[in-house]
Write an enzyme that holds these catalytic residues in place. Structure first.
Site, PDB file in Angstrom:
ATOM      1  N   GLY A  35     -12.692  -2.909  -9.754  1.00 24.38           N
ATOM      2  CA  GLY A  35     -11.287  -1.773 -10.170  1.00 24.38           C
ATOM      3  C   GLY A  35     -11.761  -0.543 -11.194  1.00 24.38           C
ATOM      4  N   ARG A  61      -4.409   1.495 -23.492  1.00 18.74           N
ATOM      5  CA  ARG A  61      -5.210   0.742 -23.572  1.00 18.74           C
ATOM      6  C   ARG A  61      -6.012   1.235 -25.535  1.00 18.74           C
ATOM      7  NH1 ARG A  61      -9.478   1.617 -21.994  1.00 18.74           N
ATOM      8  NH2 ARG A  61     -10.432  -0.618 -21.947  1.00 18.74           N
ATOM      9  N   CYS A  94       7.018   6.290 -31.915  1.00 22.40           N
ATOM     10  CA  CYS A  94       7.337   6.234 -32.879  1.00 22.40           C
ATOM     11  C   CYS A  94       6.346   4.669 -33.701  1.00 22.40           C
ATOM     12  CB  CYS A  94       8.890   5.446 -33.236  1.00 22.40           C
ATOM     13  SG  CYS A  94       9.794   7.032 -33.548  1.00 22.40           S
ATOM     14  N   GLU A  95       5.111   5.045 -33.304  1.00 24.90           N
ATOM     15  CA  GLU A  95       4.247   3.948 -34.495  1.00 24.90           C
ATOM     16  C   GLU A  95       2.943   4.471 -34.622  1.00 24.90           C
ATOM     17  OE1 GLU A  95       3.092   0.167 -32.347  1.00 24.90           O
ATOM     18  OE2 GLU A  95       5.597  -0.211 -31.489  1.00 24.90           O
TER      19      GLU A  95
HETATM   20  N1  LLP Z   1     -10.763  -8.950 -10.018  1.00 26.45           N
HETATM   21  C1  LLP Z   1      -9.993 -10.081 -10.803  1.00 26.45           C
HETATM   22  C2  LLP Z   1      -9.635 -11.306 -10.209  1.00 26.45           C
HETATM   23  C3  LLP Z   1      -9.968  -9.501 -12.168  1.00 26.45           C
HETATM   24  O1  LLP Z   1      -8.840 -10.326 -12.912  1.00 26.45           O
HETATM   25  C4  LLP Z   1     -10.102  -7.904 -12.600  1.00 26.45           C
HETATM   26  C5  LLP Z   1      -9.335  -7.593 -13.760  1.00 26.45           C
HETATM   27  C6  LLP Z   1     -11.024  -7.065 -11.391  1.00 26.45           C
HETATM   28  C7  LLP Z   1     -11.604  -7.898 -10.186  1.00 26.45           C
HETATM   29  C8  LLP Z   1     -11.211  -5.921 -11.780  1.00 26.45           C
HETATM   30  O2  LLP Z   1     -12.166  -6.378 -12.569  1.00 26.45           O
HETATM   31  P1  LLP Z   1     -12.449  -4.533 -13.043  1.00 26.45           P
HETATM   32  O3  LLP Z   1     -13.709  -4.081 -11.820  1.00 26.45           O
HETATM   33  O4  LLP Z   1     -11.492  -2.734 -12.826  1.00 26.45           O
HETATM   34  O5  LLP Z   1     -13.419  -5.432 -14.366  1.00 26.45           O
HETATM   35  N2  LLP Z   1      -6.672  -3.884 -18.828  1.00 26.45           N
HETATM   36  C9  LLP Z   1      -7.543  -4.286 -19.353  1.00 26.45           C
HETATM   37  C10 LLP Z   1      -8.731  -4.731 -17.794  1.00 26.45           C
HETATM   38  C11 LLP Z   1      -7.576  -6.232 -17.025  1.00 26.45           C
HETATM   39  C12 LLP Z   1      -9.095  -6.511 -15.920  1.00 26.45           C
HETATM   40  C13 LLP Z   1      -7.954  -7.550 -14.690  1.00 26.45           C
HETATM   41  N3  LLP Z   1      -8.616  -7.618 -15.130  1.00 26.45           N
HETATM   42  C14 LLP Z   1      -8.317  -2.986 -19.580  1.00 26.45           C
HETATM   43  O6  LLP Z   1      -7.447  -2.355 -19.521  1.00 26.45           O
HETATM   44  O7  LLP Z   1      -9.420  -2.789 -20.076  1.00 26.45           O
END
Ligand code: LLP
Length: 454
Positions: free
Chosen positions: A293, A331, A362-363
């Site tokens: 992702g 983040r 406001c934080e």
């Molecule tokens: N597959 C599954 C089952 C996942 O849970 C995730 C991410 C991905 C693929 C994709 O992962 P990536 O390639 O994007 O690392 N909000 C957090 C990241 C949460 C990731 C959740 N799952 C942040 O901003 O760092």
């Protein structure tokens, strides 16, 4: 400062992305503004597809939509022939409404509701990735009621801790996700799915160990654990599974000289591990999938802000406040993420002062960048924060009732809106005033009127 994707600096000292002047973009579309470098995004998608099909013919790259999902992004992902991972009815709806081919959709999530499962079945998504026993049973019942067969993968937690923020580690046994690798309960669930659930077709296994992973060895280790487990299933149950989805997680460059591995090295590591181990264990090589992702969209995104108040606290720090913050990029507050930025209208100037970029929420914790060297900052400057393509818009909120920013693509000198800026009217669109409260207002107004006329 390292420029990303198609970024360059023109003769006016302005930052260009996709051939567009970001200072003009800020004036034309307003700020905060999410800018997606479409060529950079497409390039990453292609690098992934090329690398995986080279090292593992027949493999599949599945873009994890949770990083950034909009209708136009779905179109680009489809155009680049990647598949799509969705984690909710809402993400599935977004993909379907953008005409994303359902057979290339993977449906994830650790607590899918009965209606989400029914939606996935009715729309014939490619695979449901089953997280737990409750879901497995529910899926069988739902598929039976709908007279359908569902192809599934089962999510396994391999018991691997990654070197990333605790909130984005998912491979350790103590996790809300998946069936723990190798337990007798997990093996029984796999056998049940494979042999005793008439409406379920078990195609393979899935794992995902975490996000923003910079060390390929842990990703390789997960692949190793999973292949060994598949060999164990063959030996114990006589079950040969055809598919192995190794999740996402590859890291990106946020600041400084971080050097994340390229998709090519990632594909090479995975293929080496999977192929050599399968040979050694005499196991047919499964079809391998990965679910990146962040590493597809992260560096393709830049957020533009306008500088407002600049406040000096002598001998302490200079705060530079911008017109967004934790509402459009949570983040930093959530994971202590560190970002890099430049002044888009002074991109060629040397950094001369140490400042802290604050948001407008406001934080006190609403700080976007603590301590960054920038050229002399003045109100009205345009700040460009890099690597905001992943988990910014998708995690944005309306905290303090800030309307969420617009998003545009820039591509070969052309900019186009892909998400409209929210309006104040959008902020109250779903609000309702129950008749009781409307009546009480009338009564109050009526009372005031009669009091006045007396
Ligand atoms: N597959 C599954 C089952 C996942 O849970 C995730 C991410 C991905 C693929 C994709 O992962 P990536 O390639 O994007 O690392 N909000 C957090 C990241 C949460 C990731 C959740 N799952 C942040 O901003 O760092």
């Amino acid at each position: 400062m390292k420029l990303r994707g198609t970024m360059s600096i023109d003769h006016k000292g302005h930052l260009l992305i996709g051939g567009c002047d970001t200072v003009e973009l800020a004036h034309q579309y307003g700020t905060p503004l999410y800018v997606i470098d479409e060529a950079a995004l497409r390039q990453k998608a292609r690098e992934y597809r090329r690398a995986f099909s080279h090292y593992m013919p027949g493999s599949e790259v599945i873009y994890a939509g949770k990083a950034l999902l909009t209708s136009a992004i779905c179109r680009i992902i489809d155009d680049e022939q990647l598949s799509l991972d969705v984690v909710s009815g809402g993400e599935l709806y977004t993909a379907l409404s953008a005409d994303f081919p359902p057979e290339r959709i993977y449906f994830h999530g650790n607590n899918k509701s009965p209606s989400e499962l029914a939606m996935a079945i009715t729309h014939r998504v490619g695979r449901v990735v089953v997280d737990n026993l409750h879901e497995l049973k529910l899926l069988q019942e739902t598929a039976y009621a709908l007279g359908a067969e569902v192809k599934i993968l089962m999510r396994i937690t391999p018991g691997i801790e990654t070197n990333t923020h605790a909130y984005i580690q998912t491979g350790q046994f103590d996790s809300k996700f998946g069936f723990p690798l190798g337990t007798k309960e997990t093996i029984a669930a796999i056998e049940c799915a494979a042999r005793r659930m008439p409406n379920i077709r078990l195609m393979g296994l899935h794992c995902h160990i975490g996000s923003q992973i910079m060390d390929l060895r842990t990703l390789g280790l997960a692949a190793e654990y999973m292949v060994r487990f598949m060999a164990g299933l063959r030996d114990q149950l006589g079950l040969e599974l055809a598919e192995l989805d190794l999740g996402g997680g590859l890291g990106i460059r946020y600041y400084g000289d971080e050097e994340p591995p390229e998709p090519e090295e990632y594909a090479r590591t995975i293929s080496k591990t999977v192929i050599s181990l399968c040979r050694q264990l005499n196991l047919p090589i499964p079809k391998v999938m990965v679910e990146p992702g962040r590493s597809i969209v992260g560096e393709a995104g830049t957020t533009l802000y306008t500088v407002g108040a600049v406040k000096d606290i002598p001998n302490i720090r200079r705060y530079v406040a911008v017109d967004g913050g934790m509402a459009d990029n949570p983040r930093v507050a959530l994971y202590q993420a560190v970002y890099e930025a430049c002044l888009a209208n002074k991109a060629a100037e040397q950094p001369t002062e140490l400042v802290t970029i604050a948001g407008k929420c406001c934080e006190s914790g609403d700080i976007l960048i603590k301590d960054i060297m920038l050229p002399s900052v003045e109100p009205g400057d345009i700040l460009a924060v890099f690597s905001t393509g992943a988990y910014n818009y998708s995690m944005a909120s309306n905290y303090n009732h800030l309307p969420r920013p617009a998003m545009i693509t820039v591509y070969r000198g052309i900019s186009e809106i892909i998400v409209e800026r929210e309006t104040y009217a959008d902020l109250v669109r779903l609000d309702r005033i129950p008749p009781r409260l409307a009546a009480s207002r009338k009564t109050a107004a009526g009372n005031m009127q009669s009091a006045a006329s007396r």
